[in-house]
Structures are given as C-alpha cells and as structure tokens.
Write a protein that holds these residues in place. Structure first.
Motif, short mmCIF file in Angstrom:
data_model
loop_
_atom_site.label_atom_id
_atom_site.label_comp_id
_atom_site.label_asym_id
_atom_site.label_seq_id
_atom_site.Cartn_x
_atom_site.Cartn_y
_atom_site.Cartn_z
N VAL B 25 4.86 2.51 10.99
CA VAL B 25 5.19 2.99 9.66
C VAL B 25 4.14 2.47 8.69
O VAL B 25 3.87 1.27 8.64
CB VAL B 25 6.59 2.51 9.22
N SER B 26 3.54 3.38 7.95
CA SER B 26 2.57 3.00 6.92
C SER B 26 3.18 3.26 5.56
O SER B 26 3.58 4.38 5.25
CB SER B 26 1.27 3.81 7.07
N LEU B 27 3.23 2.21 4.77
CA LEU B 27 3.77 2.33 3.42
C LEU B 27 2.59 2.50 2.46
O LEU B 27 1.70 1.65 2.38
CB LEU B 27 4.58 1.08 3.05
N ILE B 28 2.61 3.61 1.74
CA ILE B 28 1.50 3.95 0.85
C ILE B 28 1.97 3.79 -0.59
O ILE B 28 2.97 4.38 -1.01
CB ILE B 28 1.03 5.41 1.07
N GLY B 29 1.24 2.99 -1.33
CA GLY B 29 1.50 2.85 -2.75
C GLY B 29 2.77 2.08 -3.05
O GLY B 29 3.68 2.59 -3.72
N THR B 30 2.83 0.85 -2.60
CA THR B 30 4.00 0.03 -2.92
C THR B 30 4.01 -0.28 -4.41
O THR B 30 2.96 -0.42 -5.04
CB THR B 30 4.01 -1.27 -2.11
N PHE B 31 5.18 -0.38 -4.97
CA PHE B 31 5.28 -0.62 -6.42
C PHE B 31 6.53 -1.43 -6.74
O PHE B 31 7.47 -1.50 -5.92
CB PHE B 31 5.27 0.70 -7.20
N VAL B 32 6.50 -2.03 -7.91
CA VAL B 32 7.65 -2.79 -8.41
C VAL B 32 8.05 -2.34 -9.81
O VAL B 32 9.00 -2.86 -10.40
CB VAL B 32 7.36 -4.31 -8.43
N GLN B 33 7.31 -1.39 -10.36
CA GLN B 33 7.48 -0.99 -11.74
C GLN B 33 7.24 0.50 -11.87
O GLN B 33 6.47 1.08 -11.10
CB GLN B 33 6.44 -1.72 -12.62
N MET B 34 7.88 1.10 -12.87
CA MET B 34 7.65 2.51 -13.13
C MET B 34 7.34 2.67 -14.61
O MET B 34 8.02 2.09 -15.46
CB MET B 34 8.89 3.35 -12.79
N PHE B 35 6.33 3.44 -14.91
CA PHE B 35 5.99 3.76 -16.29
C PHE B 35 6.20 5.25 -16.52
O PHE B 35 5.73 6.07 -15.72
CB PHE B 35 4.54 3.36 -16.60
#
Lengths: 80, 132
Positions: B25-35
């Motif tokens: 499994v490849s996780l692309i574009g991990t994030f913790v915030q949304m703008f």
C-alpha cells in the motif's frame, strides 16, 4: 556467473524483495457502508433467464403463473 | 472483540494505491490539515489508512469523523473485516468521496472496532485566509 534475478520466475515462486502479502488489505469505498450489504441481493428475477427486462417483447404477455409452470410431459404408455 | 485490536497506524492521505502484485500500500500525500477557500468547502476525496493487529475473528471497523466544537458526527464508514490470527496485520483503507467541511475548526477522526473507540487523531480545517 549466475544471479537469482536471471533465473526464470516460477509461477508460485515468491519474488525476492519486500512484500505486503502477509497482511490483509481491505478497501472501503465511501460514502456509505457498502460492505455490510449483499452486493447481489437474492431476489428472484421476474423475467426468464437469459433475457433482460428492457428487451421484453410486447407480444410476450404471458401470465406469471403460466411462465413458472414446467412443461407438461406426455403421458407414457403403461408397460405390460 | 475482547481484547480490542491494537492500532499500528492511522493516516490521512490524498490517495492510497494498492499494488496488486506485492499487496503493498502506497500512501500518497499524507496530511494533517485542510485549507479551504470557503465553508462549506467544495467536496473533497481522501483516504484514511488504518493498520490493525492483535485481533482474532470477525470484527466491524468503523471510521467516524466528529466536529469537536459541536460534538456532531458528520461521517461514518464501516467495514466488516476478519483477523486470521493475532499476528496478521489488517489494513483498512477508507475512501471518503465528496466529503465537505461545513465550518473551520478541529475535527476528530476516530477508529472504532465493534463500537469501541480504539484510536483517534485530530484534523484541522482552516480558511485559506488564516493560513500562512
């Protein structure tokens, strides 16, 4: 000089390198929980097998009870 | 399920790609915030990757997103999974499609197994005017 990579891959041979096969991967597509519902509900089809409901001919206006009747077999003569 | 499984990972990302050959499994574009430019935001799609272990048998894994200020549950997805044994890692990928953020603030992304919360992580939604 021989290297493992030059050997032809056997069908069941695990290739060298890292793998994630030992884990169970479940992909859930949202929205909504589709995993708990049967994908193909077990509903009896109202049309004969092999025909789609959209292609039903207008001349075929049989009663449902007649469609479900098995074909009657001719009476067999009694053996003496 | 008693005891509940252990959570080895809970990651939010733009895409999750599963390699059919290796199962990776490849996780692309991990994030913790949304703008977002405006609220409610435009619908977005993202993934939540959950890695579980130490489970046994069948279980229901749910992903619940809650707005922390109002404690309102705004998203809930579920999946029935089977743990073959306690050592096998079960990786669940929830694909959330068309998810819109109603207002800026903090959200909680929680993982429930058989109705019991076993992990959560915060997710902050902010206006683009506030961000730098």
């Amino acid at each position: 000089m021989s290297s493992p990579s030059s050997e032809p891959n056997k069908p069941n041979k695990q290739p060298a390198g890292t793998s994630n096969r030992g884990s169970v991967v479940v992909v859930v597509e949202g929205p909504g929980d589709r995993t708990r519902r049967p994908r193909r509900p077990n509903i009896p089809r109202p049309w004969p097998k092999g025909e789609s409901p959209g292609k039903k001919k207008p001349t075929e206006d049989k009663k449902p009870s007649e469609e479900q009747k098995p074909p009657e077999e001719p009476p067999q003569p009694e053996k003496s | 399920m008693v005891p509940p499984p252990l959570v080895r990972g809970l990651t939010l990302c733009d895409y999750a790609i599963v390699d059919q050959r290796t199962g990776k499994v490849s996780l692309i574009g991990t994030f913790v915030q949304m703008f977002e430019d405006s609220f409610p935001s435009v619908p977005r799609s993202f993934c939540a990757f959950i890695a579980l272990t130490n489970g046994q048998g069948d279980a229901t894994v749910e992903l619940v997103i809650t707005e922390l200020e109002t404690d309102e549950e705004i998203e809930r997805e579920g999946a029935s999974v089977t743990f073959p044994d306690k050592l096998t890692e079960v990786q669940v990928i929830f694909q959330l499609k068309g998810w819109s953020v109603s207002s800026p603030g903090w959200y909680s992304v929680s993982v429930l197994v058989d109705g019991e919360a076993i992990a959560s992580r915060p997710l902050q939604a902010s206006s683009t005017e506030e961000g730098s």
